[in-house]
Scaffold this active site. Structure first.
Site, PDB file in Angstrom:
ATOM      1  N   LYS A  13      -2.448 -28.982  22.136  1.00 14.79           N
ATOM      2  CA  LYS A  13      -1.269 -28.378  21.494  1.00 14.79           C
ATOM      3  C   LYS A  13      -1.646 -27.586  20.242  1.00 14.79           C
ATOM      4  O   LYS A  13      -1.148 -26.485  20.028  1.00 14.79           O
ATOM      5  CB  LYS A  13      -0.259 -29.472  21.119  1.00 14.79           C
ATOM      6  CG  LYS A  13       0.271 -30.271  22.294  1.00 14.79           C
ATOM      7  CD  LYS A  13       1.358 -31.252  21.877  1.00 14.79           C
ATOM      8  CE  LYS A  13       0.852 -32.312  20.908  1.00 14.79           C
ATOM      9  NZ  LYS A  13      -0.175 -33.184  21.499  1.00 14.79           N
ATOM     10  N   ARG A 127     -17.635 -36.206  25.253  1.00 13.32           N
ATOM     11  CA  ARG A 127     -17.940 -35.582  23.966  1.00 13.32           C
ATOM     12  C   ARG A 127     -18.554 -36.589  22.998  1.00 13.32           C
ATOM     13  O   ARG A 127     -19.524 -36.299  22.299  1.00 13.32           O
ATOM     14  CB  ARG A 127     -16.666 -34.990  23.355  1.00 13.32           C
ATOM     15  CG  ARG A 127     -16.160 -33.749  24.024  1.00 13.32           C
ATOM     16  CD  ARG A 127     -15.204 -32.992  23.126  1.00 13.32           C
ATOM     17  NE  ARG A 127     -14.044 -33.791  22.763  1.00 13.32           N
ATOM     18  CZ  ARG A 127     -12.901 -33.793  23.431  1.00 13.32           C
ATOM     19  NH1 ARG A 127     -12.777 -33.056  24.509  1.00 13.32           N
ATOM     20  NH2 ARG A 127     -11.885 -34.534  23.028  1.00 13.32           N
ATOM     21  N   ARG A 136     -19.954 -45.557  20.434  1.00 16.68           N
ATOM     22  CA  ARG A 136     -18.963 -44.706  19.792  1.00 16.68           C
ATOM     23  C   ARG A 136     -17.993 -44.137  20.819  1.00 16.68           C
ATOM     24  O   ARG A 136     -16.799 -44.045  20.583  1.00 16.68           O
ATOM     25  CB  ARG A 136     -19.668 -43.554  19.051  1.00 16.68           C
ATOM     26  CG  ARG A 136     -18.738 -42.560  18.383  1.00 16.68           C
ATOM     27  CD  ARG A 136     -17.999 -43.192  17.226  1.00 16.68           C
ATOM     28  NE  ARG A 136     -17.214 -42.201  16.533  1.00 16.68           N
ATOM     29  CZ  ARG A 136     -16.417 -42.440  15.515  1.00 16.68           C
ATOM     30  NH1 ARG A 136     -16.283 -43.670  15.063  1.00 16.68           N
ATOM     31  NH2 ARG A 136     -15.737 -41.481  14.931  1.00 16.68           N
ATOM     32  N   ARG A 147      -3.276 -44.310  21.718  1.00 17.59           N
ATOM     33  CA  ARG A 147      -2.401 -43.199  21.342  1.00 17.59           C
ATOM     34  C   ARG A 147      -1.617 -42.686  22.550  1.00 17.59           C
ATOM     35  O   ARG A 147      -0.444 -42.317  22.434  1.00 17.59           O
ATOM     36  CB  ARG A 147      -3.232 -42.070  20.728  1.00 17.59           C
ATOM     37  CG  ARG A 147      -3.848 -42.434  19.384  1.00 17.59           C
ATOM     38  CD  ARG A 147      -4.818 -41.367  18.920  1.00 17.59           C
ATOM     39  NE  ARG A 147      -4.153 -40.098  18.647  1.00 17.59           N
ATOM     40  CZ  ARG A 147      -4.765 -38.926  18.610  1.00 17.59           C
ATOM     41  NH1 ARG A 147      -6.068 -38.859  18.857  1.00 17.59           N
ATOM     42  NH2 ARG A 147      -4.097 -37.831  18.339  1.00 17.59           N
TER      43      ARG A 147
END
Length: 204
Positions: A13, A127, A136, A147
Site C-alpha cells: 500500500k 528477505r 531472524r 499482524r
C-alpha cells in the site's frame, strides 16, 4: 480524488500510494504524521490529542477524525489525498463517512490490494533469511502472521462495508509492482487522457 488503499501488511500500500502521489499529486496522509503535526502546530484538536497521548492512552476515533477534518481543508490536498492508516475498522469508517458528509464530501474509491497471506509470509521469510539468517526469518514471519491475524479480524470487514456502498475496487496485489500500479490507475479511471482526469479534479 479522495482515496483509501486497503490491504494487509506487506501488500504494498505504501509503495502504491507514493506512486500515485508522485504522478498525480494525491497527497498521502498518514494518521501518525497528521497527529504529530497537529500537536506541533498547537491546533485545538492537536492539544486534545497531546493531552490524551501524555496519559499514555490511545487517541479516540473522534479526535483522529477531527485531525483529518482539519488536514483535508488545507490547500495542498486540492487534487486529492490517500488516507494511510485510517480507517482500521468499521467504526472508524463510519466516523470518517459522517465527517465527510458534514462537509458535503464522500470518498471516491477504496482500492483493495488483494494478496495471498501465504505468499506474503514466504516473501518476508526469504528477505529476512537473505539478510539476517534463519532465526531472524522466523521472528519476522511470526510477527507478520500476528499482524495479518489482526488485519483479518479488525480491518478486513471494511471490504464488505465499502463494497456495500459501491466504493470498493479490487486489484491483484500479487502482480509485479508496475502492473499493480496500472491496475489501480485503470480502476480509478486515470488511464484516460490527462486533461480528462485533471479537469475532474480541478473543475477547469
Amino acid at each position: 480524488m479522495k482515496l483509501i488503499l486497503l490491504g494487509p501488511p506487506g501488500a504494498g500500500k505504501g509503495t502504491q500510494a507514493k506512486r500515485l502521489e508522485d504522478k498525480y499529486g494525491f497527497v498521502q496522509l498518514s494518521t501518525g504524521d497528521m497527529l504529530r503535526a497537529a500537536v506541533a502546530a498547537g491546533t485545538e484538536v492537536g492539544k486534545i490529542a497531546e493531552t490524551i497521548m501524555a496519559r499514555g492512552e490511545l487517541v479516540p476515533n473522534e479526535v483522529v477524525v477531527g485531525i483529518i477534518s482539519d488536514r483535508i481543508e488545507q490547500p495542498d490536498v486540492s487534487r486529492g489525498y490517500i488516507l494511510d492508516g485510517f480507517p482500521r475498522n468499521v467504526a472508524q469508517a463510519e466516523a470518517l463517512d459522517q465527517m465527510l458528509a458534514g462537509k458535503g464530501m464522500e470518498l471516491d474509491a477504496v482500492v483493495e490490494l488483494g494478496v495471498d497471506d501465504g505468499i506474503l509470509l514466504q516473501r518476508i521469510e526469504g528477505r529476512a533469511a537473505e539478510t539476517a539468517g534463519g532465526p531472524r526469518a522466523d521472528d519476522n514471519a511470526e510477527a507478520l502472521a500476528k499482524r495479518l491475524k489482526v488485519y483479518h479480524e479488525q480491518t478486513a470487514p471494511l471490504i464488505a462495508y465499502y463494497k456495500s456502498r459501491g466504493k470498493l475496487k479490487t486489484v491483484d496485489g500479487m502482480k509485479e509492482m508496475d502492473e499493480v500500479t496500472r491496475q489501480i490507475e485503470a480502476a480509478l479511471g486515470l488511464l484516460k487522457k490527462k486533461g480528462s482526469w485533471l479537469s475532474r479534479l480541478t473543475g477547469k
